[in-house]
Write a protein that holds these residues in place. Sequence first.
Motif, PDB file in Angstrom:
ATOM      1  N   GLU A  87       5.778 -19.483  27.220  1.00 48.68           N
ATOM      2  CA  GLU A  87       4.987 -18.898  25.932  1.00 48.68           C
ATOM      3  C   GLU A  87       5.074 -20.037  25.119  1.00 48.68           C
ATOM      4  O   GLU A  87       5.381 -19.625  24.194  1.00 48.68           O
ATOM      5  CB  GLU A  87       4.714 -17.485  26.245  1.00 48.68           C
TER       6      GLU A  87
ATOM      7  N   ARG B 247      10.572 -13.903  30.380  1.00 51.67           N
ATOM      8  CA  ARG B 247       9.498 -14.978  29.586  1.00 51.67           C
ATOM      9  C   ARG B 247       9.897 -15.460  28.216  1.00 51.67           C
ATOM     10  O   ARG B 247      11.262 -14.865  27.825  1.00 51.67           O
ATOM     11  CB  ARG B 247       8.613 -14.310  29.150  1.00 51.67           C
TER      12      ARG B 247
ATOM     13  N   LEU C 273       9.830 -17.383  23.915  1.00 53.76           N
ATOM     14  CA  LEU C 273       9.154 -16.595  23.222  1.00 53.76           C
ATOM     15  C   LEU C 273       9.565 -18.030  22.184  1.00 53.76           C
ATOM     16  O   LEU C 273      10.751 -18.032  22.102  1.00 53.76           O
ATOM     17  CB  LEU C 273       9.336 -15.767  23.291  1.00 53.76           C
ATOM     18  N   THR C 274       8.652 -18.418  22.220  1.00 57.39           N
ATOM     19  CA  THR C 274       9.040 -19.717  20.523  1.00 57.39           C
ATOM     20  C   THR C 274       9.816 -18.892  19.295  1.00 57.39           C
ATOM     21  O   THR C 274       9.434 -17.777  19.144  1.00 57.39           O
ATOM     22  CB  THR C 274       8.204 -20.108  19.477  1.00 57.39           C
TER      23      THR C 274
END
Length: 223
Positions: free
Chosen positions: A70, A210, A212-213
């Motif tokens: 993401e 996942r 993540l920024t």
Amino acid sequence: MAKSVPVSWHLKGDVNSHSFTLAGAGTADLATGSTELRLKIMPSLPEGYDPALSHMICNFTLAGYAAVPEVAVSMRDAIDTKAFVRPRRHIIITDAAGEQVTRLEALTTMEITEAGISVTNHMTGFSRLPSAVSRVMGEEYLVPGLGGTATGVARYAVVLEDGTVLDGMTVVPYRFDRQDVEVTPARRVLADQSCEWAAADEITLRATSRWLTLSRVDETAGA
């Protein structure tokens, strides 16, 4: 590549002057970010070492590749067919007094082909955990470097079955084969971590990840 990818996984360890292998096969689901590894122990694990820590010690490259991206540029974008942990990954786990109970180093090579993913690890050092691991909680932060490199830093808490809480840190120097790609600064969130004993010499490792920024708060906290 298909979303569910077969994985061959091998670790050769020399811990507490005890040589062993942890090897087997599994899958990486690129749609969900989950990995599952069924591994055989030969001949035995060293006393004071727990494979439940593998998600925060040995499985960074595979988990990072499988993690749902993401972010703008993920590890998947930086890897064509090979990724390495070079120089050695460093793992330090300390007790409440700041004394080291675990200090390990490891090298990793991951190769991706049409047949699937192959991961090999070589690990040395010592681990003197006073009891078995109950659960591990933490995240990995990814910082891009030059020329197809990045550094992963994971901070985590290790809760033992006797109630002891240890502080863990792993530093991972990644090298990717797409040297013109710079990954996005990110953090890898883990869920559903487990280490199940199928037999006295066999375990199943599962986890879901996942990317993540990084937010401004994350960047400040990681500095």
